[in-house]
Design a protein around this motif. Structure first.
Motif, PDB file in Angstrom:
ATOM      1  N   LEU A 211      24.246 -15.689   9.202  1.00 43.90           N
ATOM      2  CA  LEU A 211      23.131 -15.898   8.277  1.00 43.90           C
ATOM      3  C   LEU A 211      23.211 -14.813   7.209  1.00 43.90           C
ATOM      4  O   LEU A 211      23.105 -13.622   7.518  1.00 43.90           O
ATOM      5  N   ASP A 212      23.408 -15.225   5.959  1.00 46.31           N
ATOM      6  CA  ASP A 212      23.440 -14.286   4.839  1.00 46.31           C
ATOM      7  C   ASP A 212      22.093 -14.273   4.131  1.00 46.31           C
ATOM      8  O   ASP A 212      21.451 -15.320   3.950  1.00 46.31           O
ATOM      9  N   VAL A 213      21.673 -13.077   3.728  1.00 49.43           N
ATOM     10  CA  VAL A 213      20.434 -12.891   2.970  1.00 49.43           C
ATOM     11  C   VAL A 213      20.795 -12.232   1.646  1.00 49.43           C
ATOM     12  O   VAL A 213      21.442 -11.180   1.621  1.00 49.43           O
ATOM     13  N   TYR A 214      20.379 -12.863   0.527  1.00 48.66           N
ATOM     14  CA  TYR A 214      20.671 -12.339  -0.798  1.00 48.66           C
ATOM     15  C   TYR A 214      19.408 -11.674  -1.357  1.00 48.66           C
ATOM     16  O   TYR A 214      18.352 -12.301  -1.450  1.00 48.66           O
ATOM     17  N   ALA A 215      19.525 -10.409  -1.728  1.00 47.55           N
ATOM     18  CA  ALA A 215      18.397  -9.644  -2.248  1.00 47.55           C
ATOM     19  C   ALA A 215      18.461  -9.561  -3.773  1.00 47.55           C
ATOM     20  O   ALA A 215      19.550  -9.409  -4.344  1.00 47.55           O
ATOM     21  N   PRO A 216      17.327  -9.650  -4.460  1.00 47.52           N
ATOM     22  CA  PRO A 216      17.311  -9.641  -5.930  1.00 47.52           C
ATOM     23  C   PRO A 216      17.455  -8.236  -6.512  1.00 47.52           C
ATOM     24  O   PRO A 216      16.542  -7.706  -7.143  1.00 47.52           O
ATOM     25  N   THR A 217      18.614  -7.636  -6.323  1.00 44.33           N
ATOM     26  CA  THR A 217      18.860  -6.277  -6.797  1.00 44.33           C
ATOM     27  C   THR A 217      19.525  -6.240  -8.171  1.00 44.33           C
ATOM     28  O   THR A 217      19.598  -5.172  -8.787  1.00 44.33           O
ATOM     29  N   GLY A 218      20.031  -7.378  -8.635  1.00 46.54           N
ATOM     30  CA  GLY A 218      20.730  -7.414  -9.913  1.00 46.54           C
ATOM     31  C   GLY A 218      19.791  -7.302 -11.104  1.00 46.54           C
ATOM     32  O   GLY A 218      18.602  -7.631 -11.032  1.00 46.54           O
ATOM     33  N   ASP A 219      20.317  -6.834 -12.213  1.00 50.21           N
ATOM     34  CA  ASP A 219      19.551  -6.669 -13.446  1.00 50.21           C
ATOM     35  C   ASP A 219      19.063  -8.027 -13.940  1.00 50.21           C
ATOM     36  O   ASP A 219      19.842  -8.975 -14.056  1.00 50.21           O
ATOM     37  N   TYR A 220      17.760  -8.135 -14.227  1.00 44.16           N
ATOM     38  CA  TYR A 220      17.178  -9.397 -14.692  1.00 44.16           C
ATOM     39  C   TYR A 220      16.252  -9.133 -15.873  1.00 44.16           C
ATOM     40  O   TYR A 220      15.429  -8.213 -15.837  1.00 44.16           O
ATOM     41  N   HIS A 221      16.378  -9.955 -16.925  1.00 48.13           N
ATOM     42  CA  HIS A 221      15.558  -9.825 -18.126  1.00 48.13           C
ATOM     43  C   HIS A 221      14.846 -11.150 -18.366  1.00 48.13           C
ATOM     44  O   HIS A 221      15.471 -12.127 -18.758  1.00 48.13           O
ATOM     45  N   SER A 222      13.549 -11.184 -18.144  1.00 50.16           N
ATOM     46  CA  SER A 222      12.769 -12.406 -18.338  1.00 50.16           C
ATOM     47  C   SER A 222      12.844 -12.858 -19.789  1.00 50.16           C
ATOM     48  O   SER A 222      12.639 -12.066 -20.714  1.00 50.16           O
ATOM     49  N   GLY A 223      13.173 -14.135 -19.983  1.00 54.15           N
ATOM     50  CA  GLY A 223      13.268 -14.679 -21.326  1.00 54.15           C
ATOM     51  C   GLY A 223      14.559 -14.362 -22.038  1.00 54.15           C
ATOM     52  O   GLY A 223      14.759 -14.785 -23.184  1.00 54.15           O
TER      53      GLY A 223
END
Length: 311
Positions: free
Chosen positions: A144-156
């Motif tokens: 079971l793999d779990v992906y965490a939202p650690t990557g750079d994200y720019h809304s819009g």
């Protein structure tokens, strides 16, 4: 905002969400499709291992009919660092293990005469649960793999985003058949279930909305032949999105235009793969994978170098 203007802005945002493999849709792929090939289902003996996946991807955006979208392309360099530990402890007769993967990405996106370049850590993968079995010529693994939202994200600003900005959970099953004559068939099957990105906006500075990317079935595969320390074969991957993308709880509507219709992505890729294994168990793999039958994603070519090192 008028409906036509809103639809145009939303089209750009939905078709330019990016990740490690630079695929086109809001809610980018967190798994680097095609990463597993030789001995994908044959987990090594108990011990610690370092794996490195390095490569280059180049592609052009494809719409829901598989046609190229003019002026939209991506180039990305990536390097994923993986540590895996397999223990002596057994559960259901299989060895228990765990791993963590940290991807680094440098990407350049071109759209409508403009371009953005970004470098960042991507979304980290953690698996606290890996079970592996071996019996004769057969080897298999469940995880079971779990992906965490650690990557750079720019809304819009999807052209600047490397992370997907949501958690996802992925059951995994992989199997390898390797006989005494050196013939190998390996496959890794995955089903990715995504949570909601609560910070989505169709334009920079716009109101935040809930966007949920559709779940996906995807698989890596390989067929090849071992010759002493060398092995040659064909590797690839297939991905099919199984559920619609949703915006504020509603499926993306075809009424907004032919780009939408649920935003279901698809891709099939394959190409040559070469592997070399040293007497100390160090493995080196080089391969090229060409993407075809692409819909609602970037489609192009991926070049890989993979290292497996016992520690």
């Amino acid at each position: 905002m008028k409906l036509k203007t809103c639809a145009t802005a939303l089209t750009l945002a939905l078709t330019l969400g990016l990740c490690l493999t630079a695929q086109a849709k809001e809610g980018a792929d967190q798994y680097p499709n095609g990463a597993e090939n030789w001995l994908a289902g044959a987990v090594p003996p108990p011990g610690s291992y370092f794996l490195n996946y390095a490569g280059y991807y180049s592609g052009k955006l494809r719409d829901g009919n598989g046609d190229k979208v003019g002026g939209a392309s991506v180039d990305a360099w990536f390097d994923a660092l993986r540590f895996i530990n397999i223990t002596e402890h057994q559960i259901l007769g299989g060895n228990w293990g765990w791993h963590i993967i940290a991807p680094l990405v440098h990407q350049r996106i071109r759209m409508d005469g403009g371009a953005d370049t970004e470098s960042s850590l991507g979304d980290i993968t953690i698996s606290p649960f890996i079970l592996s079995w071996h019996r004769g010529s057969w080897h298999w693994v469940a995880a079971l793999d779990v992906y965490a939202p650690t990557g750079d994200y720019h809304s819009g600003e999807p052209r600047r985003s490397i992370g997907a900005n949501y958690w996802s959970f992925e059951p995994v099953f992989a199997a390898t058949y390797l006989n005494a004559q050196g013939w190998e068939a390996s496959a890794k099957f995955m089903y990715n279930m995504k949570t909601t990105n609560t910070s989505f906006s169709p334009v920079k500075g716009g109101p935040k909305m809930d966007y949920r990317s559709g779940d996906e079935f995807h698989a890596d595969f390989l067929l090849g032949k071992h010759f002493g320390p060398w092995a040659v074969g064909v590797s690839g991957y297939y991905l099919q999105q199984t559920t619609n993308d949703e915006l504020d709880g509603q499926a993306i509507s075809p009424a907004l235009g032919p780009w939408f219709e649920g935003r279901k992505g698809r891709v099939l890729a394959f190409g040559p793969s070469v592997n070399y294994t040293t007497k100390k168990g160090l493995q080196l793999t080089a391969q090229w994978q060409h993407e075809t039958l692409v819909e609602n994603r970037f489609g192009g070519d991926k070049f890989w170098l993979k290292l497996v090192m016992p520690l």
